[in-house]
Scaffold this motif. Structure first.
Motif, short mmCIF file in Angstrom:
data_model
loop_
_atom_site.label_atom_id
_atom_site.label_comp_id
_atom_site.label_asym_id
_atom_site.label_seq_id
_atom_site.Cartn_x
_atom_site.Cartn_y
_atom_site.Cartn_z
N LEU A 7 15.17 121.20 87.13
CA LEU A 7 15.58 120.18 88.04
C LEU A 7 16.98 120.43 88.67
O LEU A 7 17.95 120.60 88.03
CB LEU A 7 15.51 118.71 87.36
CG LEU A 7 16.00 117.73 88.47
CD1 LEU A 7 15.05 117.36 89.56
CD2 LEU A 7 16.33 116.25 87.76
N THR A 8 16.86 120.69 90.07
CA THR A 8 18.17 120.78 90.71
C THR A 8 18.21 120.17 92.06
O THR A 8 17.29 119.54 92.47
CB THR A 8 18.41 122.47 90.93
OG1 THR A 8 19.73 122.61 91.26
CG2 THR A 8 17.60 122.95 91.87
N LYS A 15 19.67 113.22 91.42
CA LYS A 15 19.25 113.77 89.93
C LYS A 15 19.32 112.82 88.82
O LYS A 15 18.64 112.49 88.06
CB LYS A 15 19.97 115.04 89.87
CG LYS A 15 19.48 116.05 90.80
CD LYS A 15 20.13 117.49 90.37
CE LYS A 15 21.69 117.59 90.17
NZ LYS A 15 22.36 117.01 91.61
N SER A 16 20.64 112.42 88.91
CA SER A 16 20.88 111.51 87.56
C SER A 16 20.32 110.33 87.58
O SER A 16 19.62 109.85 86.45
CB SER A 16 22.55 111.31 87.44
OG SER A 16 23.44 112.45 87.34
N THR A 18 17.38 109.51 89.13
CA THR A 18 16.02 109.78 88.81
C THR A 18 15.62 110.21 87.49
O THR A 18 14.66 109.96 87.03
CB THR A 18 15.40 111.17 89.93
OG1 THR A 18 15.75 110.35 91.47
CG2 THR A 18 14.01 111.09 89.82
N THR A 19 16.46 110.93 87.04
CA THR A 19 16.40 111.34 85.41
C THR A 19 16.29 110.34 84.56
O THR A 19 15.49 110.25 83.63
CB THR A 19 17.36 112.41 85.14
OG1 THR A 19 17.12 113.46 86.04
CG2 THR A 19 17.06 112.89 83.71
N GLU A 33 21.44 117.56 80.41
CA GLU A 33 22.46 117.47 81.54
C GLU A 33 23.54 118.47 81.74
O GLU A 33 24.41 118.49 80.75
CB GLU A 33 22.67 116.02 81.59
CG GLU A 33 23.06 115.47 83.01
CD GLU A 33 24.31 116.10 83.60
OE1 GLU A 33 24.30 116.78 84.55
OE2 GLU A 33 25.31 115.54 82.96
N ASP A 91 18.56 119.39 83.86
CA ASP A 91 19.28 119.00 85.15
C ASP A 91 20.43 119.98 85.39
O ASP A 91 21.45 119.82 84.70
CB ASP A 91 19.66 117.47 84.95
CG ASP A 91 20.64 117.09 86.17
OD1 ASP A 91 20.81 117.59 86.99
OD2 ASP A 91 20.72 115.90 85.81
N HIS A 93 22.82 122.33 88.71
CA HIS A 93 23.02 122.65 89.93
C HIS A 93 24.15 123.57 90.16
O HIS A 93 25.25 123.58 89.76
CB HIS A 93 23.41 121.27 90.75
CG HIS A 93 24.67 120.62 90.38
ND1 HIS A 93 24.54 119.75 89.50
CD2 HIS A 93 25.91 120.77 90.72
CE1 HIS A 93 25.53 119.25 89.19
NE2 HIS A 93 26.61 119.58 90.07
N LEU A 123 15.51 118.24 94.22
CA LEU A 123 15.65 116.95 94.85
C LEU A 123 16.70 117.05 96.12
O LEU A 123 17.53 117.86 95.89
CB LEU A 123 16.21 115.97 93.90
CG LEU A 123 15.59 115.57 92.80
CD1 LEU A 123 16.13 114.42 91.99
CD2 LEU A 123 13.89 115.03 92.93
N THR A 176 14.44 112.36 98.25
CA THR A 176 14.69 111.38 97.68
C THR A 176 14.84 110.04 98.29
O THR A 176 15.49 108.89 98.03
CB THR A 176 15.84 111.35 96.61
OG1 THR A 176 17.15 111.75 97.47
CG2 THR A 176 15.69 112.54 95.56
#
Length: 192
Positions: A7-8, A15-16, A18-19, A33, A91, A93, A123, A176
């Motif tokens: 996930l990126t 991201k956070s 949603t995770t 993470e 997670d 990036h 996302l 998102t």
């Protein structure tokens, strides 16, 4: 069969949050993470890095390629420890906004092949929404212009597409701006 998901997305893409919601819906989901793990690693080496917010603020000034390599090794071991038993969500990036522009600290394609995710999820948010989210809760992230937000998302998506093409794995991009419950339900369905 449990999946490994990479996930990126650019900062403030959701991201956070949603995770966290996805973890509440998918039993036993193992989440790595990357930013939190990198912060823990750098904190042991550098004074004054007390939080992920501090790491985001200082970024390239304190994070070395050796730090990234060591955390990558730990991630690969984590994935191998859970692969085939539980869903794993990574997670991460690799594109960071720096004072001089951007920095990309990606996996080599060889190392990414060791992760061997089943799917890659990106996302993204509209640049104005990104700016609104950063203004509401910067969390160490610098405020960006609309063009910088757009560029960050494009760079992050480019890295994800490269990863996907290198392994022949699908890359999904999720907006998102969709209602969060609906988005999380769609993501959870991909793991069902």
């Amino acid at each position: 069969m449990p999946k490994v998901i990479y996930l990126t997305g650019a900062p403030a893409s959701g991201k956070s949050s949603t995770t966290k919601m996805l973890s509440g819906q998918v039993s036993g989901l193992q989440v790595w993470e990357y930013g939190a793990r990198l912060t823990e690693h750098v904190r042991r080496r550098v004074d004054g890095v007390a939080s992920q917010d501090e790491l985001r603020t200082r970024s390239a000034g304190v994070v070395t390629p050796a730090d990234v390599d060591e955390v990558d090794d730990a991630l690969i071991a984590f994935v191998e420890g859970h692969r085939g038993r539980q869903h794993v969500l990574i997670d991460s990036h690799p594109v960071t906004k720096e004072e001089y522009g951007y920095r990309i600290t990606p996996f080599s394609l060889e190392r990414f092949a060791q992760l061997a995710p089943d799917e890659i999820w990106v996302l993204y948010a509209d640049p104005d929404e990104t700016r609104r989210r950063i203004a509401a809760d910067a969390g160490g992230r610098p405020m960006v212009t609309v063009e910088e937000a757009r560029t960050h998302t494009a760079l992050q998506s480019s890295v994800a597409a490269t990863y996907g093409m290198s392994l022949g794995r699908p890359v999904y991009l999720f907006d998102t701006a969709a209602p969060r419950d609906w988005l999380v339900a769609r993501l959870a369905a991909r793991l069902a």
